[in-house]
Design an enzyme around this catalytic site. Structure first.
Site, PDB file in Angstrom:
ATOM      1  N   ASP A 159      53.678  22.484  30.813  1.00  0.00           N
ATOM      2  CA  ASP A 159      52.925  22.669  32.053  1.00  0.00           C
ATOM      3  C   ASP A 159      51.515  22.111  31.898  1.00  0.00           C
ATOM      4  O   ASP A 159      51.000  22.015  30.787  1.00  0.00           O
ATOM      5  CB  ASP A 159      52.784  24.169  32.374  1.00  0.00           C
ATOM      6  CG  ASP A 159      54.013  24.725  33.070  1.00  0.00           C
ATOM      7  OD1 ASP A 159      54.819  23.932  33.575  1.00  0.00           O
ATOM      8  OD2 ASP A 159      54.140  25.966  33.111  1.00  0.00           O
TER       9      ASP A 159
ATOM     10  N   GLU B 205      31.934  46.560  48.776  1.00  0.00           N
ATOM     11  CA  GLU B 205      30.847  45.700  48.300  1.00  0.00           C
ATOM     12  C   GLU B 205      30.848  45.575  46.768  1.00  0.00           C
ATOM     13  O   GLU B 205      30.505  44.535  46.217  1.00  0.00           O
ATOM     14  CB  GLU B 205      29.512  46.284  48.793  1.00  0.00           C
ATOM     15  CG  GLU B 205      28.311  45.384  48.607  1.00  0.00           C
ATOM     16  CD  GLU B 205      28.484  44.003  49.232  1.00  0.00           C
ATOM     17  OE1 GLU B 205      29.178  43.893  50.253  1.00  0.00           O
ATOM     18  OE2 GLU B 205      27.942  43.049  48.665  1.00  0.00           O
TER      19      GLU B 205
ATOM     20  N   ARG C 115      55.098  34.799  33.599  1.00  0.00           N
ATOM     21  CA  ARG C 115      55.999  33.654  33.437  1.00  0.00           C
ATOM     22  C   ARG C 115      55.981  33.114  31.997  1.00  0.00           C
ATOM     23  O   ARG C 115      56.837  32.328  31.606  1.00  0.00           O
ATOM     24  CB  ARG C 115      55.733  32.555  34.473  1.00  0.00           C
ATOM     25  CG  ARG C 115      54.399  31.871  34.337  1.00  0.00           C
ATOM     26  CD  ARG C 115      54.123  31.015  35.544  1.00  0.00           C
ATOM     27  NE  ARG C 115      55.032  29.884  35.665  1.00  0.00           N
ATOM     28  CZ  ARG C 115      54.923  28.753  34.983  1.00  0.00           C
ATOM     29  NH1 ARG C 115      53.933  28.604  34.114  1.00  0.00           N
ATOM     30  NH2 ARG C 115      55.775  27.778  35.146  1.00  0.00           N
TER      31      ARG C 115
ATOM     32  N   PRO D  58      34.582  38.839  40.853  1.00  0.00           N
ATOM     33  CA  PRO D  58      34.056  37.465  40.781  1.00  0.00           C
ATOM     34  C   PRO D  58      33.014  37.306  39.673  1.00  0.00           C
ATOM     35  O   PRO D  58      32.620  36.193  39.334  1.00  0.00           O
ATOM     36  CB  PRO D  58      33.437  37.251  42.168  1.00  0.00           C
ATOM     37  CG  PRO D  58      33.339  38.585  42.809  1.00  0.00           C
ATOM     38  CD  PRO D  58      34.322  39.474  42.150  1.00  0.00           C
TER      39      PRO D  58
HETATM   40  N1  SAM Z   1      30.007  42.062  46.199  1.00  0.00           N
HETATM   41  C1  SAM Z   1      30.861  41.690  45.112  1.00  0.00           C
HETATM   42  C2  SAM Z   1      30.175  40.622  44.281  1.00  0.00           C
HETATM   43  O1  SAM Z   1      29.391  39.855  44.827  1.00  0.00           O
HETATM   44  O2  SAM Z   1      30.448  40.535  43.076  1.00  0.00           O
HETATM   45  C3  SAM Z   1      32.204  41.168  45.626  1.00  0.00           C
HETATM   46  C4  SAM Z   1      33.065  42.259  46.182  1.00  0.00           C
HETATM   47  S1  SAM Z   1      34.577  41.661  46.833  1.00  0.00           S
HETATM   48  C5  SAM Z   1      34.264  41.686  48.537  1.00  0.00           C
HETATM   49  C6  SAM Z   1      35.687  43.001  46.632  1.00  0.00           C
HETATM   50  C7  SAM Z   1      36.616  42.943  45.443  1.00  0.00           C
HETATM   51  O3  SAM Z   1      37.451  41.817  45.522  1.00  0.00           O
HETATM   52  C8  SAM Z   1      35.971  42.826  44.081  1.00  0.00           C
HETATM   53  O4  SAM Z   1      35.509  44.066  43.618  1.00  0.00           O
HETATM   54  C9  SAM Z   1      37.093  42.281  43.236  1.00  0.00           C
HETATM   55  O5  SAM Z   1      37.986  43.296  42.826  1.00  0.00           O
HETATM   56  C10 SAM Z   1      37.814  41.378  44.221  1.00  0.00           C
HETATM   57  N2  SAM Z   1      37.441  39.962  44.071  1.00  0.00           N
HETATM   58  C11 SAM Z   1      36.748  39.223  44.952  1.00  0.00           C
HETATM   59  N3  SAM Z   1      36.600  37.969  44.534  1.00  0.00           N
HETATM   60  C12 SAM Z   1      37.230  37.884  43.338  1.00  0.00           C
HETATM   61  C13 SAM Z   1      37.418  36.840  42.387  1.00  0.00           C
HETATM   62  N4  SAM Z   1      36.918  35.627  42.577  1.00  0.00           N
HETATM   63  N5  SAM Z   1      38.123  37.116  41.266  1.00  0.00           N
HETATM   64  C14 SAM Z   1      38.611  38.351  41.042  1.00  0.00           C
HETATM   65  N6  SAM Z   1      38.463  39.388  41.909  1.00  0.00           N
HETATM   66  C15 SAM Z   1      37.784  39.160  43.042  1.00  0.00           C
END
Ligand code: SAM
Length: 231
Positions: free
Chosen positions: A166, A114, A151, A87
């Site tokens: 698109d 985490e 795609r 994220p």
């Molecule tokens: N504690 C982390 C933070 O606040 O940045 C988030 C960890 S999340 C529970 C676990 C994993 O889900 C991340 O390491 C990532 O690989 C994936 N993930 C979660 N949200 C995401 C998003 N919006 N975009 C891409 N990957 C995501």
């Protein structure tokens, strides 16, 4: 195009890689997807891939060693574009999908827990987020990337040019569509679409596209106006 996915949940990719456009692209050998369980690369007796954070705190942290071991086991990993989904990355977009559809070999790491041991970040070229929300793991994010990117690879969609119209392709949302019947519960298909006049149809579609973008996505419309000098 080849995509290698590093994940702790390979089964999540089974339906995804066997159905629809992507399933066909894989069958037709246009796209190759390899799903790698990086737990198999843990040297820990119990195949652990996480540990508690230095400094304390809630949640576990993904360890660097199994990720590194799995990464270097991939043929051609040095040249591949290595993406970490998080994220905290740059927000994915259609523009990014176009750019990535030209890359021959991509490796995607799906996170869990985490967070990542910060040293994992140094092994990757690019960090991508699919939006401002937090998922449990990176698998769904990786699937979003793979779907949007593949795609756009030539020959994946049988009418190759169809994605050019698109939403987002020219900073506009796509125009409305209609199919048979020509009238449903009193609602008629716009006359112009059954006129057979291709020039008028094209003009109508652009007009509707602009109208829809203005109503729903002023940010996108402003970009369109700027880039097309349509003041
Ligand atoms: N504690 C982390 C933070 O606040 O940045 C988030 C960890 S999340 C529970 C676990 C994993 O889900 C991340 O390491 C990532 O690989 C994936 N993930 C979660 N949200 C995401 C998003 N919006 N975009 C891409 N990957 C995501």
């Amino acid at each position: 195009m080849r995509i290698d996915v590093l994940t702790l949940f390979p089964k999540m990719f089974e339906g995804f890689t066997s159905e629809s456009l992507l399933g066909k692209a894989i069958d037709n050998k246009i796209v190759e997807i390899n799903i790698i369980n990086f737990r198999d690369y843990s040297t820990n007796k119990h195949h652990k891939v996480d540990d508690s954070p230095y400094g304390g705190g809630a949640g576990m942290v993904l360890s660097v060693e199994p990720v590194y071991n799995a990464l270097i086991s991939i043929d051609g990993y040095k040249k591949a574009l290595k993406i970490l989904v998080t994220p905290q990355g740059v927000t994915f977009s259609q523009e990014k999908a176009y750019e990535l559809s030209n890359v021959e070999h991509i490796i995607i790491l799906c996170g869990h827990y985490e967070g990542y041991d910060e040293r994992i970040r140094d092994l990757f070229d690019l960090e991508i987020s699919i939006g401002d929300y937090v998922l449990t793991g990176g698998e769904i994010a990786a699937m979003v990337l793979i779907d949007a990117i593949t795609r756009l690879v030539p020959k994946v969609i049988s009418k190759d040019e169809s994605h050019l119209f698109d939403s987002f392709s020219n900073n506009l949302l796509e125009h409305p569509h209609y199919t048979r019947p020509s009238e449903f519960m009193g609602k008629k298909v716009p006359e112009v679409l059954i006129s057979g006049n291709h020039k008028l149809i094209k003009e109508w579609r652009l007009k509707e596209s602009i109208k829809r973008t203005k109503e729903r996505r002023m940010d996108l419309y402003n970009k369109y106006r700027k880039e097309s000098n349509d003041e």
